[in-house]
Design a protein around this motif. Sequence first.
Motif, PDB file in Angstrom:
ATOM      1  N   SER A   1       0.845  -1.190   0.000  1.00  0.00           N
ATOM      2  CA  SER A   1       0.000   0.000   0.000  1.00  0.00           C
ATOM      3  C   SER A   1       0.884   1.245   0.000  1.00  0.00           C
ATOM      4  CB  SER A   1      -0.911   0.011   1.227  1.00  0.00           C
ATOM      5  OG  SER A   1      -1.548   1.269   1.356  1.00  0.00           O
ATOM      6  N   PHE A   2       0.700   2.070  -1.012  1.00  0.00           N
ATOM      7  CA  PHE A   2       1.420   3.343  -1.059  1.00  0.00           C
ATOM      8  C   PHE A   2       0.817   4.309  -0.042  1.00  0.00           C
ATOM      9  CE2 PHE A   2       2.352   1.509  -5.166  1.00  0.00           C
ATOM     10  CZ  PHE A   2       3.693   1.791  -5.309  1.00  0.00           C
ATOM     11  N   GLU A   3      -0.490   4.339   0.021  1.00  0.00           N
ATOM     12  CA  GLU A   3      -1.201   5.263   0.893  1.00  0.00           C
ATOM     13  C   GLU A   3      -0.845   5.044   2.367  1.00  0.00           C
ATOM     14  OE1 GLU A   3      -5.795   6.522   2.006  1.00  0.00           O
ATOM     15  OE2 GLU A   3      -5.442   4.922   0.567  1.00  0.00           O
ATOM     16  N   HIS A   4      -0.738   3.781   2.776  1.00  0.00           N
ATOM     17  CA  HIS A   4      -0.466   3.465   4.181  1.00  0.00           C
ATOM     18  C   HIS A   4       0.995   3.106   4.444  1.00  0.00           C
ATOM     19  CE1 HIS A   4      -4.673   3.718   5.248  1.00  0.00           C
ATOM     20  NE2 HIS A   4      -4.952   3.036   4.155  1.00  0.00           N
ATOM     21  N   LYS A   5       1.823   3.267   3.431  1.00  0.00           N
ATOM     22  CA  LYS A   5       3.263   2.997   3.539  1.00  0.00           C
ATOM     23  C   LYS A   5       3.552   1.574   4.022  1.00  0.00           C
ATOM     24  CE  LYS A   5       4.611   7.759   4.476  1.00  0.00           C
ATOM     25  NZ  LYS A   5       5.324   8.647   5.386  1.00  0.00           N
ATOM     26  N   ASN A   6       2.802   0.609   3.515  1.00  0.00           N
ATOM     27  CA  ASN A   6       3.010  -0.789   3.887  1.00  0.00           C
ATOM     28  C   ASN A   6       4.018  -1.412   2.939  1.00  0.00           C
ATOM     29  OD1 ASN A   6       1.044  -0.425   5.762  1.00  0.00           O
ATOM     30  ND2 ASN A   6      -0.457  -1.740   4.806  1.00  0.00           N
ATOM     31  N   LEU A   7       5.186  -1.753   3.480  1.00  0.00           N
ATOM     32  CA  LEU A   7       6.188  -2.416   2.659  1.00  0.00           C
ATOM     33  C   LEU A   7       7.007  -3.368   3.503  1.00  0.00           C
ATOM     34  CD1 LEU A   7       9.407  -1.228   2.799  1.00  0.00           C
ATOM     35  CD2 LEU A   7       8.189   0.785   2.073  1.00  0.00           C
ATOM     36  N   LYS A   8       7.528  -4.376   2.841  1.00  0.00           N
ATOM     37  CA  LYS A   8       8.420  -5.357   3.471  1.00  0.00           C
ATOM     38  C   LYS A   8       9.579  -5.602   2.517  1.00  0.00           C
ATOM     39  CE  LYS A   8       6.144  -6.682   7.194  1.00  0.00           C
ATOM     40  NZ  LYS A   8       6.630  -6.375   8.505  1.00  0.00           N
ATOM     41  N   ASN A   9      10.779  -5.685   3.081  1.00  0.00           N
ATOM     42  CA  ASN A   9      11.961  -5.999   2.287  1.00  0.00           C
ATOM     43  C   ASN A   9      12.222  -7.501   2.339  1.00  0.00           C
ATOM     44  OD1 ASN A   9      12.516  -3.330   1.590  1.00  0.00           O
ATOM     45  ND2 ASN A   9      13.667  -2.993   3.444  1.00  0.00           N
ATOM     46  N   VAL A  10      12.509  -8.067   1.175  1.00  0.00           N
ATOM     47  CA  VAL A  10      12.828  -9.486   1.059  1.00  0.00           C
ATOM     48  C   VAL A  10      14.142  -9.576   0.280  1.00  0.00           C
ATOM     49  CG1 VAL A  10      12.019 -11.718   0.230  1.00  0.00           C
ATOM     50  CG2 VAL A  10      10.365 -10.018   0.996  1.00  0.00           C
TER      51      VAL A  10
ATOM     52  N   ASN B   1      11.890  10.536  -1.078  1.00  0.00           N
ATOM     53  CA  ASN B   1      10.647   9.903  -0.690  1.00  0.00           C
ATOM     54  C   ASN B   1      10.987   8.576  -0.001  1.00  0.00           C
ATOM     55  OD1 ASN B   1       8.229   8.437  -0.565  1.00  0.00           O
ATOM     56  ND2 ASN B   1       7.448   9.408  -2.429  1.00  0.00           N
ATOM     57  N   PRO B   2      10.638   8.416   1.277  1.00  0.00           N
ATOM     58  CA  PRO B   2      11.014   7.195   1.991  1.00  0.00           C
ATOM     59  C   PRO B   2      10.315   5.935   1.482  1.00  0.00           C
ATOM     60  CG  PRO B   2       9.580   8.555   3.338  1.00  0.00           C
ATOM     61  CD  PRO B   2       9.893   9.340   2.104  1.00  0.00           C
ATOM     62  N   LEU B   3       9.213   6.094   0.760  1.00  0.00           N
ATOM     63  CA  LEU B   3       8.496   4.931   0.255  1.00  0.00           C
ATOM     64  C   LEU B   3       9.027   4.488  -1.098  1.00  0.00           C
ATOM     65  CD1 LEU B   3       6.199   2.945   0.708  1.00  0.00           C
ATOM     66  CD2 LEU B   3       4.688   4.552  -0.443  1.00  0.00           C
TER      67      LEU B   3
ATOM     68  N   ASN C   1      -2.046  11.344  -6.803  1.00  0.00           N
ATOM     69  CA  ASN C   1      -2.475  11.901  -5.532  1.00  0.00           C
ATOM     70  C   ASN C   1      -1.593  11.319  -4.428  1.00  0.00           C
ATOM     71  OD1 ASN C   1      -3.961  13.240  -3.578  1.00  0.00           O
ATOM     72  ND2 ASN C   1      -5.521  11.634  -3.469  1.00  0.00           N
ATOM     73  N   PRO C   2      -0.397  11.884  -4.209  1.00  0.00           N
ATOM     74  CA  PRO C   2       0.569  11.313  -3.260  1.00  0.00           C
ATOM     75  C   PRO C   2       0.255  11.579  -1.787  1.00  0.00           C
ATOM     76  CG  PRO C   2       1.497  13.245  -4.283  1.00  0.00           C
ATOM     77  CD  PRO C   2       0.163  13.027  -4.918  1.00  0.00           C
ATOM     78  N   VAL C   3      -0.899  11.101  -1.353  1.00  0.00           N
ATOM     79  CA  VAL C   3      -1.324  11.283   0.030  1.00  0.00           C
ATOM     80  C   VAL C   3      -1.019  10.001   0.791  1.00  0.00           C
ATOM     81  CG1 VAL C   3      -3.331  11.634   1.536  1.00  0.00           C
ATOM     82  CG2 VAL C   3      -3.156  12.875  -0.628  1.00  0.00           C
ATOM     83  N   THR C   4      -0.425  10.157   1.973  1.00  0.00           N
ATOM     84  CA  THR C   4      -0.178   8.994   2.825  1.00  0.00           C
ATOM     85  C   THR C   4      -0.930   9.154   4.127  1.00  0.00           C
ATOM     86  OG1 THR C   4       1.819  10.015   3.719  1.00  0.00           O
ATOM     87  CG2 THR C   4       2.105   8.524   1.861  1.00  0.00           C
ATOM     88  N   ARG C   5      -1.310   8.009   4.700  1.00  0.00           N
ATOM     89  CA  ARG C   5      -2.049   7.980   5.963  1.00  0.00           C
ATOM     90  C   ARG C   5      -1.347   7.013   6.896  1.00  0.00           C
ATOM     91  NH1 ARG C   5      -7.419   9.722   4.143  1.00  0.00           N
ATOM     92  NH2 ARG C   5      -7.378   9.534   1.895  1.00  0.00           N
TER      93      ARG C   5
END
Length: 130
Positions: A19-28, A81-83, A125-129
């Motif tokens: 999710s871009f909006e919620h900044k959900n990421l995992k590194n593999v 951009n951290p994401l 629309n680069p909005v994050t929550r």
Amino acid sequence: MATEDRSDGLTVTVRLIRSFEHKNLKNVVFHQVDPDTTVETFMDTVRKDIQTRPGLPPPFRKHAYDTMKLEFKAHGNKTNNPLMNTEDNDKLMLKPGATLGESGVENETEISFFKREEYEAFVQNPVTRW
């Protein structure tokens, strides 16, 4: 100048962006990646691997990832951009039919893996929550 020994393959970090909006990421991290592997084959390898990778939450396993983009190379500059870097899509998106090596993937490269439709919406629309 010494040349890099690629006999053991590359180490590549794949940033799964759910999710871009919620900044959900995992590194593999993937080891011994052959730079002559095609982009499509590597995407399939990552999709299969994450289905059974320990410690990866189910939402990341089931997401419809379909696009890869170069994010960072060793000794290179990172985006502000951290994401994810949202610039230079033509240059940084990994193209079907090309190999990882032809796409600029080197040892210790970070690649973002995401759903293109969600990325395009985020760029508009680069909005994050939180």
